[in-house]
Design a protein around this motif. Structure first.
Motif, PDB file in Angstrom:
ATOM      1  N   PRO A   1       6.740 -32.007  24.913  1.00  0.00           N
ATOM      2  CA  PRO A   1       5.306 -31.980  24.583  1.00  0.00           C
ATOM      3  C   PRO A   1       4.639 -33.261  25.067  1.00  0.00           C
ATOM      4  O   PRO A   1       5.282 -34.309  25.188  1.00  0.00           O
ATOM      5  CB  PRO A   1       5.282 -31.859  23.058  1.00  0.00           C
TER       6      PRO A   1
ATOM      7  N   GLN B   1       1.257 -32.152  15.686  1.00  0.00           N
ATOM      8  CA  GLN B   1       2.128 -31.480  16.643  1.00  0.00           C
ATOM      9  C   GLN B   1       3.601 -31.721  16.329  1.00  0.00           C
ATOM     10  O   GLN B   1       4.421 -30.797  16.402  1.00  0.00           O
ATOM     11  CB  GLN B   1       1.811 -31.952  18.066  1.00  0.00           C
TER      12      GLN B   1
ATOM     13  N   GLY C   1       4.791 -28.285  15.599  1.00  0.00           N
ATOM     14  CA  GLY C   1       5.134 -27.746  16.910  1.00  0.00           C
ATOM     15  C   GLY C   1       3.926 -27.146  17.597  1.00  0.00           C
ATOM     16  O   GLY C   1       2.788 -27.282  17.144  1.00  0.00           O
TER      17      GLY C   1
ATOM     18  N   SER D   1       0.816 -26.507  20.066  1.00  0.00           N
ATOM     19  CA  SER D   1      -0.214 -27.340  20.685  1.00  0.00           C
ATOM     20  C   SER D   1      -1.303 -27.663  19.668  1.00  0.00           C
ATOM     21  O   SER D   1      -1.493 -26.937  18.691  1.00  0.00           O
ATOM     22  CB  SER D   1      -0.825 -26.625  21.901  1.00  0.00           C
TER      23      SER D   1
ATOM     24  N   ASP E   1       2.226 -28.138  24.158  1.00  0.00           N
ATOM     25  CA  ASP E   1       3.607 -27.708  24.345  1.00  0.00           C
ATOM     26  C   ASP E   1       3.832 -27.468  25.833  1.00  0.00           C
ATOM     27  O   ASP E   1       2.945 -26.954  26.530  1.00  0.00           O
ATOM     28  CB  ASP E   1       3.852 -26.414  23.565  1.00  0.00           C
TER      29      ASP E   1
END
Length: 300
Positions: A129, A153, A157, A159, A215
């Motif tokens: 990322p 994030q 996880g 975006s 991501d």
């Protein structure tokens, strides 16, 4: 229990634009090098990335952008001259930019939009990322937006995009997000995105501003994304696909920003940014505010 995710260390700064709104100043000078008080706009952006813990910076550049590289490089002749003069204060300012971060450069040979610029970062970023910071948006360092986005994030996880409420009549100038609330007041779940919608078609008054934490799945989508609005590959279109199906690259969240933002991509806002920042400087502010009050009272 919330899953822990990979620590983000890389920032991407697209800087290949022509700066046509600032002609003729940008005929030979990159718009990112226009001074905001006494530092070029691009330095504020790099400083923001570093403050959020992102010390590996990739700039996406184009033709006539060599001054960006020179600014963040050492200037031994200038440093030597300042050393001989005993001018430690200015020497420190000159060295600040070259010591900020590890900075890399890649050219966007064919300017095909923000999505294409982000795609140019794929070989450098790999499967991690990363953050994207647009140089036209300066975020006041007292309002750590990017750090908050990185936090979300790394916890959730997927975006994260930066959102800001704008007047309904201005929404056509931005990407716009459809959202759902979460348990945190400044965080929303993004369910859809549209680039520069008409006012009547906008799903909200939440505009996307120039900060993203993405991501790496976005790269695969961008490779398949056809040119959209304006004939360019739009990052918003790729994020829309991620928002529709989190199995591809995780969910898309938004951080609703209520802090101080300076838009240096518009001439009027650029001037306002200079005035605001100059007024707040300890070394310039007192005298400048006195002059400004006098000017407004006597001249206007």
């Amino acid at each position: 229990m919330t899953q822990s995710h990979t620590r983000i260390s890389k920032a991407v700064i697209p800087a290949a634009g022509l700066g046509t709104r600032f002609l003729p100043a940008t005929k030979a000078t990159p718009k990112e090098m226009l001074p905001v008080v006494d530092k070029p706009a691009i330095q504020y952006v790099v400083e923001e990335a570093v403050a959020a813990g992102l010390s590996d910076v990739l700039m996406i550049t184009g033709r006539n952008k060599r001054p960006l590289e020179d600014h963040f490089d050492r200037n031994y002749e200038l440093e030597s001259a300042l050393t001989r003069k005993g001018d430690a204060e200015r020497l420190q300012k000159v060295q600040e930019s070259s010591d900020l971060a590890t900075i890399h450069y890649v050219r966007q040979g064919d300017p095909r939009g923000l999505g294409h610029a982000v795609l140019c970062a794929s070989p450098h970023v790999g499967d991690q990322p990363f953050a994207v910071l647009l140089g036209d948006d300066l975020i006041d360092p007292r309002d750590p937006l990017l750090a908050r986005m990185v936090e979300i994030q790394e916890r959730e996880g997927g975006s994260v995009v930066a959102l800001m409420e704008v007047a309904p009549e201005q929404i056509h100038m931005y990407g716009c997000a459809a959202v759902e609330p979460t348990a945190e007041g400044d965080v929303v779940r993004v369910t859809g995105l549209v680039e520069k919608p008409d006012r009547a078609e906008a799903p909200s008054n939440l505009a996307i501003i120039g900060r993203y934490v993405l991501d790496p799945a976005v790269f695969g989508i961008l490779r398949r994304t056809e040119p959209g609005r304006g004939g360019e590959i739009q990052l918003t279109d790729a994020l829309q696909i991620l928002a529709e199906d989190e199995k591809i690259g995780g969910p898309v969240h938004g951080v609703v920003f209520k802090g101080r933002r300076y838009d240096t991509g518009d001439r009027s806002d650029y001037l306002r940014a200079i005035v605001r920042l100059a007024c707040e400087r300890e070394d310039l502010g007192p005298d400048f505010r006195t002059w400004l009050r006098s000017y407004v009272t006597e001249e206007l």
